[in-house]
Motif scaffolding. Structure first.
Motif, PDB file in Angstrom:
ATOM      1  N   GLN A 176       8.229   5.137   2.534  1.00 10.08           N
ATOM      2  CA  GLN A 176       7.030   5.133   3.359  1.00 10.08           C
ATOM      3  C   GLN A 176       7.106   4.086   4.472  1.00 10.08           C
ATOM      4  O   GLN A 176       6.438   4.214   5.498  1.00 10.08           O
ATOM      5  N   TYR A 207       5.704  -1.697  -1.661  1.00 14.92           N
ATOM      6  CA  TYR A 207       4.841  -0.856  -0.826  1.00 14.92           C
ATOM      7  C   TYR A 207       4.938   0.608  -1.263  1.00 14.92           C
ATOM      8  O   TYR A 207       3.930   1.323  -1.306  1.00 14.92           O
ATOM      9  N   TYR A 254       1.878   2.811  -2.719  1.00 13.46           N
ATOM     10  CA  TYR A 254       1.505   4.050  -2.024  1.00 13.46           C
ATOM     11  C   TYR A 254       1.465   5.221  -3.000  1.00 13.46           C
ATOM     12  O   TYR A 254       0.495   5.994  -3.017  1.00 13.46           O
ATOM     13  N   SER A 287      -1.452   4.970  -5.308  1.00 14.47           N
ATOM     14  CA  SER A 287      -2.741   5.178  -4.638  1.00 14.47           C
ATOM     15  C   SER A 287      -3.097   6.656  -4.564  1.00 14.47           C
ATOM     16  O   SER A 287      -4.259   7.016  -4.343  1.00 14.47           O
TER      17      SER A 287
END
Length: 245
Positions: free
Chosen positions: A40, A201, A205, A208
């Motif tokens: 990402q 990260y 992500y 989430s």
């Protein structure tokens, strides 16, 4: 005109070539050659998107504890609630070497201690192995920025070794060797911080979205059960014996 040669290779953003993938060391990366999805965020942007994790992962004082935490985090992201059950040294990506055999280094009895020793003695492999687990899980491949940073770091480590070796025969090169060594250390920890932030990260992500692997069309996370006396290795290559360290 496409530039070639050692200088171009050190800063190249191209994926590993067939000549590199055909070596024993390249076998680890050959398994990712067919991957098409990207992280990402690239390692170059990760320091801005996850600055706290980048600092912790790139600071020598917090590096060890950060890598232990990140391995635990990625293993429990891939297999929620598994704790340290699926931990093996370097997740089996390095294969066996001399008396070193991943999965037979007391990982089951002392996983945290083994992970701490791994991060201390094999710092680069510890960071990379955690990242490899995500690359295997989501079929990810590094982008050009990632390749450039990793290649530049590798070149600096090699240059540092060469300078120290040359300084053995020429005392006048000792100061230069120490300077290059310092620069190589800075480059390494900077690269490690960016790679750690990229992994963190990516995990945040994915989680989430609701659950691990919950991207549209993504396969569910499958966790195999232990077979006989051999522990299941999250991210372990199918043929570790073909790789040399």
């Amino acid at each position: 005109m496409k530039e070639s040669g050692p200088r171009a290779r050190c800063f190249s953003g191209e994926p590993l070539g067939e000549d590199e993938l055909s070596t024993k060391r390249g076998a680890t990366f050959a398994r990712f050659a067919g991957n098409r999805d990207k992280f990402q965020t690239s390692m170059g942007d990760a320091c801005c998107k996850a600055p706290g994790c980048c600092l912790l992962g790139g600071c020598p004082l917090s590096f060890l504890c950060t890598q232990v935490h990140m391995r635990y985090k990625v293993l429990n992201h891939v297999a929620p609630g598994s704790g340290w059950d699926h931990y093996v040294c370097c997740q089996g990506y390095t294969g066996s070497c001399c008396c070193f055999h991943p999965g037979a280094c007391c990982e089951k009895e002392m996983p945290r201690t083994c992970m701490f020793v791994e991060a201390c003695c094999c710092a680069g492999l510890a960071v990379s192995s955690t990242r490899f687990v995500l690359m295997d899980q989501y079929k990810l491949v590094p982008d050009e920025c990632d390749n450039r940073l990793i290649r530049f770091n590798n070149c600096m480590q090699v240059l540092s070794c060469i300078c120290h070796f040359a300084a053995i025969f020429d005392r006048n090169l000792r100061d230069l060797a120490q300077i290059i060594d310092l620069i190589a250390d800075i480059v390494f920890f900077s690269t490690a911080g960016c790679m750690t932030a990229q992994v963190d990260y990516e995990i945040n992500y994915r989680e989430s979205l609701g659950s691990a692997g919950a991207l549209p069309g993504a396969p569910p996370v499958a966790v195999a059960s232990p077979i006989a006396a051999e522990p299941y290795q999250v991210g372990a290559p199918a043929e570790p014996e073909t790789m040399d360290r």
